[in-house]
Design a protein around this motif. Structure first.
Motif, PDB file in Angstrom:
ATOM      1  N   SER A  70       0.826  -1.210   0.000  1.00  0.00           N
ATOM      2  CA  SER A  70       0.000   0.000   0.000  1.00  0.00           C
ATOM      3  C   SER A  70       0.857   1.256   0.000  1.00  0.00           C
ATOM      4  O   SER A  70       0.467   2.289  -0.571  1.00  0.00           O
ATOM      5  N   THR A  73       1.787   1.791  -3.531  1.00  0.00           N
ATOM      6  CA  THR A  73       0.623   2.339  -4.229  1.00  0.00           C
ATOM      7  C   THR A  73       0.450   3.814  -3.919  1.00  0.00           C
ATOM      8  O   THR A  73       0.136   4.630  -4.801  1.00  0.00           O
ATOM      9  N   GLY A  96      -2.984  -1.532  -7.368  1.00  0.00           N
ATOM     10  CA  GLY A  96      -2.720  -1.710  -5.945  1.00  0.00           C
ATOM     11  C   GLY A  96      -3.738  -2.599  -5.269  1.00  0.00           C
ATOM     12  O   GLY A  96      -3.398  -3.422  -4.408  1.00  0.00           O
ATOM     13  N   LEU A  97      -5.015  -2.467  -5.642  1.00  0.00           N
ATOM     14  CA  LEU A  97      -6.063  -3.276  -5.024  1.00  0.00           C
ATOM     15  C   LEU A  97      -5.893  -4.751  -5.366  1.00  0.00           C
ATOM     16  O   LEU A  97      -5.999  -5.626  -4.488  1.00  0.00           O
ATOM     17  N   ASN A 100      -2.961  -6.102  -3.369  1.00  0.00           N
ATOM     18  CA  ASN A 100      -3.273  -6.299  -1.951  1.00  0.00           C
ATOM     19  C   ASN A 100      -4.109  -7.547  -1.712  1.00  0.00           C
ATOM     20  O   ASN A 100      -3.857  -8.316  -0.780  1.00  0.00           O
ATOM     21  N   CYS A 151      -5.636   0.004   0.627  1.00  0.00           N
ATOM     22  CA  CYS A 151      -5.510   0.510  -0.744  1.00  0.00           C
ATOM     23  C   CYS A 151      -6.353   1.769  -0.940  1.00  0.00           C
ATOM     24  O   CYS A 151      -5.889   2.748  -1.531  1.00  0.00           O
ATOM     25  N   SER A 154      -4.649   4.568   0.720  1.00  0.00           N
ATOM     26  CA  SER A 154      -3.519   5.067  -0.062  1.00  0.00           C
ATOM     27  C   SER A 154      -3.975   6.046  -1.131  1.00  0.00           C
ATOM     28  O   SER A 154      -3.254   7.001  -1.464  1.00  0.00           O
ATOM     29  N   SER A 246       6.801  -1.746  -7.049  1.00  0.00           N
ATOM     30  CA  SER A 246       6.437  -2.016  -5.658  1.00  0.00           C
ATOM     31  C   SER A 246       7.388  -2.962  -4.935  1.00  0.00           C
ATOM     32  O   SER A 246       7.551  -2.855  -3.714  1.00  0.00           O
TER      33      SER A 246
END
Length: 454
Positions: A70, A73, A96-97, A100, A151, A154, A246
């Motif tokens: 996160s 992100t 990002g989602l 995660n 997320c 973020s 990431s």
């Protein structure tokens, strides 16, 4: 002319503060989940505290891993805000989602397969192992909720609106406190579930927070259903680029989470009273130290936005100079807070045994010094990440943890049998090792080249 003036305006400390103070209170509330559970469970005795400490170490590892991705992100979204491209915001959020949710499911499967076996081996008694396993099984629901909530948080943090994630905790924490109290002690005619009740309260609070954030995100963006396309052509190509960016950042936080868990396993080899003292002080260290860390995090968010809009050079130096001076003020406030926590430990936890209270007081000298190198290191790390120098940051953390703190912790606990005071001092040693490595890298200035969102 208006656009030029806006572009030339260097963010002030007030700008950083406006981003930092919600992050501070939010982080305190994150750590407050463990603190609330510890406070309510402490009335059940040291064995119950030990059970919660073992289980929460697993939970912290999983949530820390999600926080890692996160954070990456958040940087991508901050860069997207600086670039002014809505499609970059959409791409960064959904990449990002997906990341995660995948990480959360992998972690849940891993804990379900091996968590019970590890707890059985390291717990002092079968009862502690049983209670820890019960807490952990329910806490996995918190992990799943956090995959989504972090997320969405973020997204708002990256745009500088850190107040919205804070509000989600203001909404959820009372639910956590009330249900945990009722279910731990069996108040209001409900069954007294002890340690298990604390986990249920945390899960209900996490669910409430996730629903709050999801609703806020959808109301503001419509979930980006009307924004066509993806930044890199397709979602899967964008996801690949997101993961490449990431992984070093995630590796840093994962290393930290694993190192903390390894340390917790070593702490468990100490006496029950010394382990209980560590279980009580570490959440306070995180909670009280959040303002310094939040100041550094907000500085990194603004640096990412500046770099996303191709602003660099002297402007960044002026901004960082002001932010850095305030970071030392924040460290002083954190140090003072630690003083009151240690001196008031006997009042906060009235049912503790004398040996546990004495151990808590012995941590004070280290706690008074720790915030200063830690806060300065945090400013360096967040700035370097914002500029794309993520691999070097990861290498510093990994080296300090796995070549210094963890080996020395094992030596102190397993071989030299030193007191918990010396073991706790290794947290300060770790920051002193990182200090020259971070600052020399920052002064080189290579991060100023920028890393605009792709």
């Amino acid at each position: 002319m208006s656009d030029t003036a806006t572009r030339r305006a260097t963010p002030s400390n007030r700008t950083v503060f406006d981003v930092a103070w919600p992050l501070t209170f939010k982080a305190m509330m994150v750590n407050g989940i463990v603190l609330i559970d510890a406070y309510l469970v402490s009335g059940l005795g040291e064995p119950a505290l030990a059970a919660m400490g073992l289980a929460s170490a697993f939970g912290t590892l999983l949530v820390g891993t999600l926080f890692a991705f996160s954070t990456a992100t958040q940087i991508r979204l901050a860069q997207a805000v600086g670039s002014g491209r809505p499609v970059a915001l959409k791409t960064g959020f959904y990449a990002g989602l997906i990341t995660n949710l995948a990480v959360a499911m992998i972690g849940i499967v891993f804990v379900a397969a091996f968590g019970g076996l590890v707890l059985d081996r390291i717990a002092h008694t079968p009862w502690i192992a049983e209670q820890a396993r019960s807490y952990l099984n329910i806490f996995l629901l918190v992990v799943l909720c956090e995959a989504v909530a972090q997320c969405v948080g973020s997204f708002f943090n990256g745009s500088g609106r850190t107040i919205i994630p804070l509000k989600s905790y203001v909404f959820a924490i009372p639910i956590n406190v009330a249900t945990s109290y009722l279910l731990i002690h069996g108040a209001g005619g409900l069954p007294g579930l002890g340690v298990t009740g604390a986990a249920i309260g945390s899960a209900l609070g996490a669910l409430a927070r996730t629903l709050y954030l999801a609703r806020a995100f959808h109301r503001e963006t419509g979930s980006y259903r009307d924004e066509p396309g993806w930044l890199n052509g397709t979602l899967w190509q964008s996801l690949g680029r997101h993961l490449n960016f990431s992984m070093p950042i995630a590796g840093t936080f994962v290393s930290n989470a694993v190192a903390n868990y390894a340390a917790m396993l070593l702490f468990a080899k100490m006496s029950v009273n010394q382990f209980a003292a560590m279980t009580l002080i570490l959440p306070w260290v995180q909670a009280a130290g959040t303002f310094g860390i939040a100041w550094a995090q907000s500085t990194g968010i603004i640096v990412a936005q500046l770099l996303g809009s191709n602003r660099s050079g002297d402007e960044l130096d002026r901004f960082l100079g002001r932010a850095w001076r305030m970071a030392f003020v924040a460290a002083g406030l954190v140090s003072t807070t630690y003083l009151f926590i240690c001196l008031g430990s006997g009042w906060i936890y009235g049912n503790l045994e004398q040996e546990t209270t004495a151990a808590l007081l012995s941590f004070l000298p280290v706690l008074l010094l720790l915030p200063f190198p830690k806060g300065s290191n945090a400013i360096c790390g967040q700035t370097l990440r914002a500029g794309g120098d993520t691999l070097y940051v990861m290498n510093i953390f990994v080296a300090a943890q796995w070549l210094v703190r963890i080996p020395l912790t094992a030596l102190f606990v397993l071989h030299l049998d030193l007191s918990v005071t010396w073991v706790f001092a290794l947290f300060l040693v770790e920051e002193l090792v990182k200090f020259p490595l971070f600052h020399l890298r920052l002064y080189k200035g290579e991060w100023k080249r920028g890393l605009a969102a792709e």
